[in-house]
Write a protein that holds these residues in place. Structure first.
Motif, PDB file in Angstrom:
ATOM      1  N   GLY A 131      68.532  17.897 -13.693  1.00  0.00           N
ATOM      2  CA  GLY A 131      68.952  18.680 -14.854  1.00  0.00           C
ATOM      3  C   GLY A 131      70.343  18.354 -15.352  1.00  0.00           C
ATOM      4  O   GLY A 131      70.932  19.129 -16.116  1.00  0.00           O
ATOM      5  N   LEU A 132      70.898  17.241 -14.932  1.00  0.00           N
ATOM      6  CA  LEU A 132      72.255  16.860 -15.371  1.00  0.00           C
ATOM      7  C   LEU A 132      72.251  15.358 -15.666  1.00  0.00           C
ATOM      8  O   LEU A 132      72.425  14.538 -14.760  1.00  0.00           O
ATOM      9  N   ASP A 133      72.002  15.008 -16.942  1.00  0.00           N
ATOM     10  CA  ASP A 133      71.846  13.602 -17.311  1.00  0.00           C
ATOM     11  C   ASP A 133      73.007  13.098 -18.154  1.00  0.00           C
ATOM     12  O   ASP A 133      73.452  13.767 -19.080  1.00  0.00           O
ATOM     13  N   LEU A 134      73.438  11.902 -17.812  1.00  0.00           N
ATOM     14  CA  LEU A 134      74.511  11.219 -18.540  1.00  0.00           C
ATOM     15  C   LEU A 134      73.902  10.147 -19.432  1.00  0.00           C
ATOM     16  O   LEU A 134      73.013   9.409 -19.000  1.00  0.00           O
ATOM     17  N   GLU A 135      74.360  10.060 -20.671  1.00  0.00           N
ATOM     18  CA  GLU A 135      73.899   9.024 -21.595  1.00  0.00           C
ATOM     19  C   GLU A 135      75.088   8.344 -22.250  1.00  0.00           C
ATOM     20  O   GLU A 135      76.031   9.027 -22.661  1.00  0.00           O
ATOM     21  N   ARG A 136      75.013   7.041 -22.393  1.00  0.00           N
ATOM     22  CA  ARG A 136      76.014   6.341 -23.211  1.00  0.00           C
ATOM     23  C   ARG A 136      75.329   5.972 -24.526  1.00  0.00           C
ATOM     24  O   ARG A 136      74.306   5.281 -24.512  1.00  0.00           O
TER      25      ARG A 136
ATOM     26  N   ILE B 241      76.671  14.324 -21.877  1.00  0.00           N
ATOM     27  CA  ILE B 241      76.054  14.920 -20.689  1.00  0.00           C
ATOM     28  C   ILE B 241      75.294  16.152 -21.146  1.00  0.00           C
ATOM     29  O   ILE B 241      75.831  16.972 -21.896  1.00  0.00           O
ATOM     30  N   ARG B 242      74.048  16.230 -20.737  1.00  0.00           N
ATOM     31  CA  ARG B 242      73.267  17.438 -21.010  1.00  0.00           C
ATOM     32  C   ARG B 242      72.979  18.110 -19.672  1.00  0.00           C
ATOM     33  O   ARG B 242      72.381  17.500 -18.781  1.00  0.00           O
ATOM     34  N   GLY B 243      73.463  19.356 -19.535  1.00  0.00           N
ATOM     35  CA  GLY B 243      73.312  20.041 -18.256  1.00  0.00           C
ATOM     36  C   GLY B 243      72.725  21.417 -18.416  1.00  0.00           C
ATOM     37  O   GLY B 243      72.244  21.784 -19.494  1.00  0.00           O
ATOM     38  N   GLY B 244      72.756  22.159 -17.340  1.00  0.00           N
ATOM     39  CA  GLY B 244      72.262  23.539 -17.358  1.00  0.00           C
ATOM     40  C   GLY B 244      73.311  24.459 -16.761  1.00  0.00           C
ATOM     41  O   GLY B 244      72.972  25.419 -16.067  1.00  0.00           O
TER      42      GLY B 244
END
Lengths: 447, 447
Positions: free
Chosen positions: B113-118, B420-423
């Motif tokens: 549930g915690l993804d990093l994107e460039r 970063i998309r998290g919760g």
């Protein structure tokens, strides 16, 4: 590594020349050099720690005279538990990273027997200016050798004896390898920084490792590109739809887990509709951690109403442009996400900013519109870090809009070149019109 | 587009603000703006060509008075066969390119549930300084809109009437679109360039399109990164093992197919062993094309012996550091590939250099060691070009060692940001030690 007393210009020219050799060494030769550096430092441990003790003595005296801060003295100490071991382990960690040199990132068939390749290669000559921490020199020398870049190192004067001892050990170690001596040079001459910063013909990138003041000075005194950031003014926008407990957790972590870090929270923007519903929970959690709250009139009124026991100060305009680096937080009310975006783009430092919201579309808008290296949805700003991103190492965190941005790993020390391999092709046969050939421009696989 | 009379600072602030909106527009909105620009220019054809005719009249008078070169007058003329049509087609060509915005180039799962994107994003505000060619303005406006960057345009004074007419048409066209007016601004104030170059807080990249003198002036008068090259001093190393006919073909193409281009050959380095075996064929072919040969003593002696009828001049040291941009070639003898590499790294402009050889290992060594944006084996230096590389468009050719290098397409107008998309994750729960979580750092697929 050589310990040089040459002029800045001589140093830079020697570095450039060494960089051209370094760029041709295979990964094995660069890794062997790292093994040699590790062995050399291990063997020279006693000598280096003795030199470090001499630096420490002088620094303690200076601190006693009030001329140096205690925190600087602490940073100087290589004998502190685990520091030496970490420094040595760091060299082997860098050695184990993927080779960043010679990666093919584009391959195009221009015509039969005429292939274009874009290949990663070292940038050339790095100038690394750092302050007191003596272990940085081993870390930076490792990163430079691994990435095939030559490096000129200039450290703070408080660590001179330590730097010289480490530099001697590295120099002796490199003698036995294929990495030329000029590839890593330590400059100990005083006041040489302005001269080095003027050598944009020979130096390709400056990496400052130190205080905001150091970075700001360097940025305003050179035309060489600077990898780094002077300020870390990170903001969080608390949207009315956010979960209060989640918001309190993320904001407390962003503000208090390491207040002096560049990725810590400095400004909290609160949507009007969250003032009475979410802010009280957040403010109470912050106050429990000792955070001083500086509020605008609207948020202050809301907090005084909901939590009359909270200590709330008045924010000045200046507070919204301040990187406190301490347990102080500026709080401001905004009407919506657009106002938050505009505030952050105007007042922030383009480092890392987050939105806390249950509304995914609003989060995406925020992440696209905020002009920062890191834009997060429901996560702590403190995640902005090369190790946390999984880069294996961190060269620095950049707020530049060119080349590399955010936490920068080894990739940030690379550029690319285009290679064409042909069989004697000329351009005159290609073009429009009768008898002319067309380019194929066929994308080829990268492996 | 707006035609501005504001101060440089006002222009830059308006551009920055517009850039933050532009960065959030979907590809469809940016492409629709290009369609509108195309339609607007088509409708305003007569008005624009009339304005261009007024510029041309003034320029012809100035040329008659000896105050302007005839070649500049020729570049001004938008009415020249095919030029107007090419300008309009260029806008649609840019529209059809892949959208460079929002490409995910790295995706890492930090934790569940915690993804990093460039993700690629526009750089921000471009300052484009160009000289007389009026069609450049439409090209640059298209590239800026397509890449989501705001642009400040400053053109040469000889084309002012044309620029203003084109700018009015583009401005009216953009009114009907979602691209804000401040996104593309034409500055017509005189002498505003030094002020613009000082605005490194607001302007992210300068792109000069014009003479070497213009680029050199800009590079030495700004701290803003400059995308471009002042010089194109390209060299070829002729190894003793090269095929003579192939060598003559490639060298003739590199030198004569467009001598004024930045990717044309200026210095030929000849291995000693090729002096009597290959150089005569090459020199005869060059002389047949009218190339003036300036030789060192050794190559001159060899040519006089093998081809007594050839006209051979003496080279000065200066000739090996000169970008002739004409049918003149400097020739120098070297003992081997290492000497050739050292000469090129010291005298060249890091643009494009080639080796002609039958020895693959030697070619690879040359390509790794020569510190240039383009390094070729058995191919003409004239291949260094964005269209030839298959980039679809060319923003410029860069000799920088940072960000982008060589022919630069739309990619060179992009940087990236980390999302970063998290919760609601916090950093404090990760780390070493009891009860702490480890990061997963799991590489995710990019699509």
């Amino acid at each position: 590594m050589s310990l040089t007393t040459g002029s800045a210009r001589e140093v830079a020219i020697a570095a450039k020349s060494a960089s051209h050799v370094l760029a041709t060494l295979p990964a094995s030769a660069r890794n062997e050099a790292l093994t040699a550096i590790h062995a050399g430092l291990t063997a020279a441990r006693d000598e280096i720690l003795a030199a470090n003790a001499r630096d420490l003595n002088l620094a303690r005296q200076a601190a006693a005279d009030g001329k140096l801060s205690q925190s600087l003295v602490a940073r100087l100490d290589l004998g502190k538990k685990g520091k030496w071991e970490d420094m040595l382990k760091g060299i082997l960690d860098v050695r184990e990273l993927d080779d960043p040199v010679g990666k093919v990132t584009l391959r195009t068939r221009l015509d039969d027997g005429l292939d274009l390749e874009r290949v990663t290669c070292p940038i050339g000559v790095l100038l690394i200016i750092f302050e007191a921490r003596p272990e940085v020199i081993a870390n930076i020398a490792s990163l430079a050798v691994k990435s095939g870049n030559a490096a000129i190192l200039k450290g703070g004067k408080e660590s001179t004896e330590s730097f010289v001892a480490i530099s001697r050990a590295i120099s002796a170690a490199l003698e036995t390898t294929r990495v030329a001596n000029g590839a890593i040079q330590l400059v100990t001459t005083r006041d040489v920084i302005p001269e080095l910063l003027a050598l944009d013909q020979h130096i390709d990138l400056v990496i400052p490792r130190g205080s905001n003041e150091l970075v700001r000075y360097i940025k305003s005194n050179t035309k060489i590109p600077v990898l780094g950031h002077a300020d870390g003014l990170c903001s969080i926008f608390l949207d009315g739809s956010a979960d209060p407990t989640m918001a309190a957790d993320v904001i407390v972590d962003s503000k208090t887990s390491y207040p002096a870090a560049c990725n810590s929270l400095e400004t909290l923007l609160v949507q009007e509709s969250a003032l009475s519903t979410i802010l009280p929970t957040v403010a109470t959690a912050l106050a429990a951690k000792g955070v001083e709250l500086r509020c605008d009139a609207q948020s202050k009124a809301a907090l005084l109403k909901s939590s009359p026991d909270l200590k709330v100060l008045d924010a000045s305009e200046e507070d919204y442009a301040t990187e406190f680096l301490s347990l102080t937080l500026a709080i401001k009310t905004v009407s919506d996400v657009q106002e938050a975006i505009a505030h952050i783009n105007a007042h922030g430092s383009h480092h890392t900013d987050a939105i806390l919201t249950a509304d995914k579309a609003r989060a995406e808008l925020f992440m696209n519109a905020v002009d920062s290296a890191g834009v997060y949805h429901n996560a702590s700003t403190r995640f902005a870090d090369g190790m946390r991103y999984g880069f294996g190492t961190e060269v620095g965190i950049s707020t530049n809009k060119i080349h590399s941005r955010g936490p920068v790993g080894l990739e940030g020390l690379m550029i690319y070149k285009y290679k064409i391999r042909g069989g004697g092709q000329v351009t005159a046969i290609f073009g429009e019109g009768e008898g002319k050939k067309q380019f194929k421009h066929q994308r080829l696989a990268l492996d």
